[in-house]
Scaffold this motif. Sequence first.
Motif, PDB file in Angstrom:
ATOM      1  N   VAL A 134       0.836  -1.206   0.000  1.00 16.93           N
ATOM      2  CA  VAL A 134       0.000   0.000   0.000  1.00 16.93           C
ATOM      3  C   VAL A 134       0.867   1.252   0.000  1.00 16.93           C
ATOM      4  O   VAL A 134       0.574   2.239  -0.691  1.00 16.93           O
ATOM      5  CB  VAL A 134      -0.961  -0.013   1.203  1.00 16.93           C
ATOM      6  CG1 VAL A 134      -1.649   1.339   1.384  1.00 16.93           C
ATOM      7  CG2 VAL A 134      -2.010  -1.108   1.034  1.00 16.93           C
ATOM      8  N   GLN A 135       1.947   1.224   0.752  1.00 14.18           N
ATOM      9  CA  GLN A 135       2.843   2.380   0.800  1.00 14.18           C
ATOM     10  C   GLN A 135       3.474   2.652  -0.565  1.00 14.18           C
ATOM     11  O   GLN A 135       3.551   3.803  -1.008  1.00 14.18           O
ATOM     12  CB  GLN A 135       3.934   2.166   1.848  1.00 14.18           C
ATOM     13  CG  GLN A 135       3.487   2.412   3.274  1.00 14.18           C
ATOM     14  CD  GLN A 135       3.101   3.852   3.513  1.00 14.18           C
ATOM     15  OE1 GLN A 135       3.790   4.776   3.106  1.00 14.18           O
ATOM     16  NE2 GLN A 135       1.976   4.060   4.172  1.00 14.18           N
ATOM     17  N   VAL A 142      -0.964   5.776  -7.341  1.00 16.24           N
ATOM     18  CA  VAL A 142      -1.851   4.885  -8.094  1.00 16.24           C
ATOM     19  C   VAL A 142      -2.894   4.319  -7.133  1.00 16.24           C
ATOM     20  O   VAL A 142      -2.545   3.746  -6.102  1.00 16.24           O
ATOM     21  CB  VAL A 142      -1.057   3.730  -8.740  1.00 16.24           C
ATOM     22  CG1 VAL A 142      -2.004   2.728  -9.397  1.00 16.24           C
ATOM     23  CG2 VAL A 142      -0.065   4.274  -9.754  1.00 16.24           C
ATOM     24  N   GLN A 143      -4.169   4.489  -7.480  1.00 15.33           N
ATOM     25  CA  GLN A 143      -5.246   3.956  -6.633  1.00 15.33           C
ATOM     26  C   GLN A 143      -5.727   2.579  -7.103  1.00 15.33           C
ATOM     27  O   GLN A 143      -6.082   1.728  -6.295  1.00 15.33           O
ATOM     28  CB  GLN A 143      -6.444   4.922  -6.614  1.00 15.33           C
ATOM     29  CG  GLN A 143      -6.354   6.020  -5.570  1.00 15.33           C
ATOM     30  CD  GLN A 143      -5.513   7.191  -6.043  1.00 15.33           C
ATOM     31  OE1 GLN A 143      -5.668   7.656  -7.168  1.00 15.33           O
ATOM     32  NE2 GLN A 143      -4.631   7.685  -5.187  1.00 15.33           N
ATOM     33  N   ALA A 147      -2.617  -5.163 -13.260  1.00 14.50           N
ATOM     34  CA  ALA A 147      -2.058  -6.445 -12.812  1.00 14.50           C
ATOM     35  C   ALA A 147      -0.533  -6.456 -12.872  1.00 14.50           C
ATOM     36  O   ALA A 147       0.131  -6.991 -11.974  1.00 14.50           O
ATOM     37  CB  ALA A 147      -2.619  -7.579 -13.665  1.00 14.50           C
ATOM     38  N   ARG A 148       0.040  -5.866 -13.917  1.00 12.36           N
ATOM     39  CA  ARG A 148       1.504  -5.889 -14.040  1.00 12.36           C
ATOM     40  C   ARG A 148       2.179  -5.072 -12.936  1.00 12.36           C
ATOM     41  O   ARG A 148       3.245  -5.448 -12.451  1.00 12.36           O
ATOM     42  CB  ARG A 148       1.931  -5.378 -15.416  1.00 12.36           C
ATOM     43  CG  ARG A 148       1.617  -6.336 -16.556  1.00 12.36           C
ATOM     44  CD  ARG A 148       2.150  -5.801 -17.882  1.00 12.36           C
ATOM     45  NE  ARG A 148       1.717  -6.609 -19.005  1.00 12.36           N
ATOM     46  CZ  ARG A 148       2.332  -7.702 -19.435  1.00 12.36           C
ATOM     47  NH1 ARG A 148       3.417  -8.126 -18.813  1.00 12.36           N
ATOM     48  NH2 ARG A 148       1.881  -8.364 -20.481  1.00 12.36           N
ATOM     49  N   LEU A 149       1.569  -3.971 -12.545  1.00 19.54           N
ATOM     50  CA  LEU A 149       2.156  -3.168 -11.478  1.00 19.54           C
ATOM     51  C   LEU A 149       2.087  -3.916 -10.148  1.00 19.54           C
ATOM     52  O   LEU A 149       3.046  -3.899  -9.369  1.00 19.54           O
ATOM     53  CB  LEU A 149       1.438  -1.822 -11.362  1.00 19.54           C
ATOM     54  CG  LEU A 149       1.933  -0.893 -10.246  1.00 19.54           C
ATOM     55  CD1 LEU A 149       3.422  -0.608 -10.404  1.00 19.54           C
ATOM     56  CD2 LEU A 149       1.138   0.403 -10.221  1.00 19.54           C
ATOM     57  N   GLU A 150       0.957  -4.551  -9.892  1.00 11.68           N
ATOM     58  CA  GLU A 150       0.865  -5.347  -8.655  1.00 11.68           C
ATOM     59  C   GLU A 150       1.933  -6.428  -8.643  1.00 11.68           C
ATOM     60  O   GLU A 150       2.570  -6.678  -7.607  1.00 11.68           O
ATOM     61  CB  GLU A 150      -0.519  -5.978  -8.528  1.00 11.68           C
ATOM     62  CG  GLU A 150      -0.657  -6.817  -7.265  1.00 11.68           C
ATOM     63  CD  GLU A 150      -2.063  -7.338  -7.023  1.00 11.68           C
ATOM     64  OE1 GLU A 150      -2.266  -8.016  -5.991  1.00 11.68           O
ATOM     65  OE2 GLU A 150      -2.947  -7.062  -7.856  1.00 11.68           O
TER      66      GLU A 150
END
Length: 229
Positions: A134-135, A142-143, A147-150
Amino acid sequence: MTTGVRRRMGVEERRQQLIGVALELFSRRSPDEVSIDEIASAAGISRPLVYHYFPGKLSLYEAALKRASDDLAARFVEPREGPLGARLLRVMGRFFDFVDEHGPGFSALMRGGPAVGSSTTNALIDAVRQAAYVQILSHLDVQDPPARLELVIRSWISLAESTALIWLDGRRIPRAELEKQLVHDFAALAAVSAAYDEEMGALLRRILKDEPADGPFADLVGRIVALAS
């Protein structure tokens, strides 16, 4: 640490004292190697009195782990000011401060210990990872992450954990180098993802445009160019 000194304490004060004593002992040796007798002696109370506050070492270990996990999660909190590379470098500094201070306990938690596999332990570990996730999202502004960023962020958090564990086995690589390398790893993971996805490409370009020439991300680019030349 208080040793051999008996004084009357309230229930919650005594519980917090025992948690602190246990955490200090666990930070120096694996929790498996620390006995209830040692904890009682360090706290200045009898063994039966320890069991008055905690049913067994597992429950005391889980309570100490809860305090440690809260501390570790807090290490990822960083003001959203300045370039991302510098922020991540400060976070890694605090992360390795924790690993350095609680080496055996951190290793026992990740590799095996008295509470490993319990629902409580798993929940605490997951909570730390989620807090870190979350940090990082907050710093990327980004809110609703694609999927790629996660995948990039969660992979990087796992990499930081495994890097810290390897470092604890002998500390053969200078800590400062590993802190910077992990920041470079984040940029590299994001860059590889950006090569496959335009949304990640746009995010990476937004990050890099605010990076100074003397920042860790620019340092990585310089190192890669030097390798290719």
